[in-house]
Design a protein around this motif. Structure first.
Motif, PDB file in Angstrom:
ATOM      1  N   ILE A 149      -0.759   0.621  -7.326  1.00 52.26           N
ATOM      2  CA  ILE A 149       0.256  -0.234  -6.561  1.00 52.26           C
ATOM      3  C   ILE A 149       0.477  -1.477  -7.394  1.00 52.26           C
ATOM      4  N   VAL A 150      -0.699  -2.452  -7.456  1.00 51.50           N
ATOM      5  CA  VAL A 150      -0.384  -3.797  -8.056  1.00 51.50           C
ATOM      6  C   VAL A 150      -0.033  -3.461  -9.426  1.00 51.50           C
ATOM      7  N   ASP A 151      -0.271  -2.665 -10.096  1.00 52.36           N
ATOM      8  CA  ASP A 151       0.066  -2.495 -11.626  1.00 52.36           C
ATOM      9  C   ASP A 151       1.594  -2.271 -11.577  1.00 52.36           C
ATOM     10  N   LEU A 152       2.057  -1.130 -10.611  1.00 55.07           N
ATOM     11  CA  LEU A 152       3.276  -0.678 -10.556  1.00 55.07           C
ATOM     12  C   LEU A 152       4.271  -2.026 -10.341  1.00 55.07           C
ATOM     13  N   VAL A 153       3.976  -2.722  -9.309  1.00 52.38           N
ATOM     14  CA  VAL A 153       4.945  -3.567  -8.621  1.00 52.38           C
ATOM     15  C   VAL A 153       4.959  -4.707  -9.592  1.00 52.38           C
ATOM     16  N   SER A 154       3.624  -4.963 -10.445  1.00 49.92           N
ATOM     17  CA  SER A 154       3.910  -6.111 -11.337  1.00 49.92           C
ATOM     18  C   SER A 154       4.793  -5.506 -12.735  1.00 49.92           C
ATOM     19  N   SER A 155       4.820  -4.548 -12.760  1.00 48.73           N
ATOM     20  CA  SER A 155       5.706  -3.941 -13.889  1.00 48.73           C
ATOM     21  C   SER A 155       7.112  -3.394 -13.436  1.00 48.73           C
ATOM     22  N   GLY A 156       7.550  -3.984 -12.335  1.00 48.57           N
ATOM     23  CA  GLY A 156       8.736  -3.901 -12.012  1.00 48.57           C
ATOM     24  C   GLY A 156       9.249  -2.566 -11.359  1.00 48.57           C
ATOM     25  N   VAL A 157       8.463  -1.588 -10.883  1.00 51.92           N
ATOM     26  CA  VAL A 157       8.775  -0.619 -10.260  1.00 51.92           C
ATOM     27  C   VAL A 157       9.928  -0.816  -8.831  1.00 51.92           C
ATOM     28  N   LYS A 158      10.808  -0.006  -8.533  1.00 56.36           N
ATOM     29  CA  LYS A 158      11.768  -0.298  -7.545  1.00 56.36           C
ATOM     30  C   LYS A 158      11.229   0.188  -6.177  1.00 56.36           C
ATOM     31  N   GLY A 159      10.160   0.745  -6.219  1.00 53.16           N
ATOM     32  CA  GLY A 159       9.433   1.320  -4.653  1.00 53.16           C
ATOM     33  C   GLY A 159       8.075   1.963  -4.838  1.00 53.16           C
ATOM     34  N   ILE A 160       7.536   1.960  -3.639  1.00 57.93           N
ATOM     35  CA  ILE A 160       6.243   2.417  -3.556  1.00 57.93           C
ATOM     36  C   ILE A 160       6.505   3.583  -2.233  1.00 57.93           C
ATOM     37  N   HIS A 161       6.183   4.778  -2.447  1.00 56.42           N
ATOM     38  CA  HIS A 161       6.203   5.727  -1.361  1.00 56.42           C
ATOM     39  C   HIS A 161       4.616   6.207  -1.499  1.00 56.42           C
ATOM     40  N   LEU A 162       4.189   6.009  -0.114  1.00 56.20           N
ATOM     41  CA  LEU A 162       2.752   6.180   0.054  1.00 56.20           C
ATOM     42  C   LEU A 162       2.423   7.493   0.871  1.00 56.20           C
ATOM     43  N   TYR A 163       1.903   8.407   0.442  1.00 57.66           N
ATOM     44  CA  TYR A 163       1.700   9.759   0.754  1.00 57.66           C
ATOM     45  C   TYR A 163       0.305   9.580   1.934  1.00 57.66           C
ATOM     46  N   THR A 164       0.554   9.102   3.266  1.00 53.30           N
ATOM     47  CA  THR A 164      -0.647   8.932   4.071  1.00 53.30           C
ATOM     48  C   THR A 164      -1.374   9.896   4.480  1.00 53.30           C
ATOM     49  N   MET A 165      -0.965  11.317   4.318  1.00 51.52           N
ATOM     50  CA  MET A 165      -1.874  12.368   4.829  1.00 51.52           C
ATOM     51  C   MET A 165      -2.180  12.280   6.369  1.00 51.52           C
ATOM     52  N   ASN A 166      -1.250  11.481   7.111  1.00 55.79           N
ATOM     53  CA  ASN A 166      -1.448  11.371   8.430  1.00 55.79           C
ATOM     54  C   ASN A 166      -2.680  10.522   8.957  1.00 55.79           C
ATOM     55  N   ASN A 167      -3.179   9.693   8.025  1.00 58.39           N
ATOM     56  CA  ASN A 167      -4.418   8.833   8.071  1.00 58.39           C
ATOM     57  C   ASN A 167      -4.131   7.306   8.103  1.00 58.39           C
ATOM     58  N   PRO A 168      -3.799   6.909   9.407  1.00 62.63           N
ATOM     59  CA  PRO A 168      -3.388   5.435   9.499  1.00 62.63           C
ATOM     60  C   PRO A 168      -4.460   4.513   9.140  1.00 62.63           C
ATOM     61  N   TYR A 169      -5.812   4.867   9.063  1.00 62.94           N
ATOM     62  CA  TYR A 169      -6.668   4.024   8.603  1.00 62.94           C
ATOM     63  C   TYR A 169      -6.565   3.737   7.140  1.00 62.94           C
ATOM     64  N   VAL A 170      -6.500   4.733   6.403  1.00 62.15           N
ATOM     65  CA  VAL A 170      -6.120   4.760   4.974  1.00 62.15           C
ATOM     66  C   VAL A 170      -4.955   3.786   4.680  1.00 62.15           C
ATOM     67  N   ALA A 171      -3.878   4.312   5.187  1.00 60.10           N
ATOM     68  CA  ALA A 171      -2.612   3.451   5.115  1.00 60.10           C
ATOM     69  C   ALA A 171      -2.520   2.023   5.509  1.00 60.10           C
ATOM     70  N   ARG A 172      -3.332   1.694   6.320  1.00 64.18           N
ATOM     71  CA  ARG A 172      -3.439   0.288   7.028  1.00 64.18           C
ATOM     72  C   ARG A 172      -4.323  -0.400   5.830  1.00 64.18           C
ATOM     73  N   LYS A 173      -5.338   0.087   5.353  1.00 62.61           N
ATOM     74  CA  LYS A 173      -6.268  -0.796   4.335  1.00 62.61           C
ATOM     75  C   LYS A 173      -5.322  -0.777   3.073  1.00 62.61           C
ATOM     76  N   ILE A 174      -4.601   0.049   2.774  1.00 61.17           N
ATOM     77  CA  ILE A 174      -3.911  -0.342   1.513  1.00 61.17           C
ATOM     78  C   ILE A 174      -2.709  -1.132   1.634  1.00 61.17           C
ATOM     79  N   ASN A 175      -2.041  -1.061   2.908  1.00 66.23           N
ATOM     80  CA  ASN A 175      -1.114  -2.067   3.406  1.00 66.23           C
ATOM     81  C   ASN A 175      -1.580  -3.374   3.517  1.00 66.23           C
ATOM     82  N   GLU A 176      -2.652  -3.737   3.833  1.00 68.24           N
ATOM     83  CA  GLU A 176      -3.382  -5.160   3.988  1.00 68.24           C
ATOM     84  C   GLU A 176      -3.465  -5.543   2.554  1.00 68.24           C
TER      85      GLU A 176
END
Length: 295
Positions: A253-280
């Protein structure tokens, strides 16, 4: 709000994806998941349709309505056409509209394994065309950086993608991938075909070996040597593999955002812990890029 408008308001749109629970799983489980995900303040949350081409007992509209009307987060409802009649599709769209849902991800869907498709539409572009002509939804569609598994070539798949965009697709969400270079090469290819709508990069944090094997068998995503090395090193340590999977997704994600991607769509697999850690790990990075728009 129509999600397509977010791409003119933000440099990077950040969204999450959840899926309805199986019929054998209590619906309350997903309510708990959404309660935890709402605090991440995504730009929107998408809700998948029935897996395997099924629509019986589907909870997509119910969960989309909950996200929009209870949590005040924009919802993107997945809608497949291969196993749905025109009447079913029309009823679903009306139901979404009645629940204040303004955004649809138009998909062909999985061809049923045990029966012939009963749909009146056989391709995603046909569904996009119908929605665009008869309804006022913001329409997303899927794209495949490595080509759809059923396509004879990536070039042929891009031809199909052009049809979807020409029929009225507002923006695209990519299939998951683990090699950013493949995504960048795909972007170059579609730009040459005058496909210029915004694209969100689909990222899935892989947290166990079984999940990896299932993903590869379903979508054909290639695994780069770096990824394989990480997975092999930690496959017998559940926590280490989970954290390594999170770290790999964050690096992507860091590489994509730094390269100018217009969006990130995170497939959470209904796992809030993983989503939260990535978001942080990424919220300050995405926030910094979006703040540039206001300067």
């Amino acid at each position: 709000m129509k999600i397509k408008n977010l791409f003119s308001e933000k440099n990077v749109v950040f969204s999450l994806e959840v899926f309805p629970p199986k019929s054998t799983t209590p619906i309350e489980n997903i309510y708990k998941t959404l309660d935890e995900l709402k605090d991440l303040k995504p730009d929107y949350i998408s809700v998948t349709y029935g897996a395997g081409g099924t629509s019986s007992g589907n909870k997509t509209c119910e969960l989309s309505s909950l996200i929009k009307n209870k949590y005040n987060i924009e919802a993107l409802a997945h809608l497949t056409c291969i196993n749905s009649t025109k009447e079913t599709i029309e009823n679903t769209l009306k139901n979404l509209k009645d629940n204040n849902i303004e955004n649809v991800l138009a998909l062909r869907g999985d061809i049923p394994l045990d029966q012939k498709p009963i749909g009146d539409y056989n391709y995603g572009f046909e569904l996009v065309d119908y929605i665009k002509k008869h309804h006022d939804f913001s329409i997303a569609a899927a794209c495949y950086p490595e080509g759809h598994t059923e396509s004879i070539s990536l070039d042929k798949d891009i031809e199909r993608l052009k049809q979807k965009v020409d029929c009225g697709t507002d923006y695209l969400i990519s299939q998951l991938f683990f090699d950013n270079n493949l995504f960048y090469e795909f972007n170059d290819k579609i730009n040459k075909k005058n496909i210029n709508v915004p694209i969100q990069a689909g990222i899935m944090p892989v947290i166990n070996k079984k999940q990896i094997e299932r993903i590869v068998s379903l979508c054909g995503a290639s695994l780069p040597p770096k990824f394989i090395k990480i997975m092999n090193r930690y496959e017998h340590d559940k926590n280490a593999l989970r954290d390594a999977g999170i770290a790999y997704a964050v690096e992507q994600i860091v590489d994509l955002v730094s390269s100018g991607v217009k969006g990130i769509h995170l497939y959470t697999m209904n796992n809030p812990y993983v989503a939260r850690k990535i978001n942080e790990s990424i919220k300050s990075i995405i926030g910094s890029v979006n703040n540039d728009l206001a300067i």
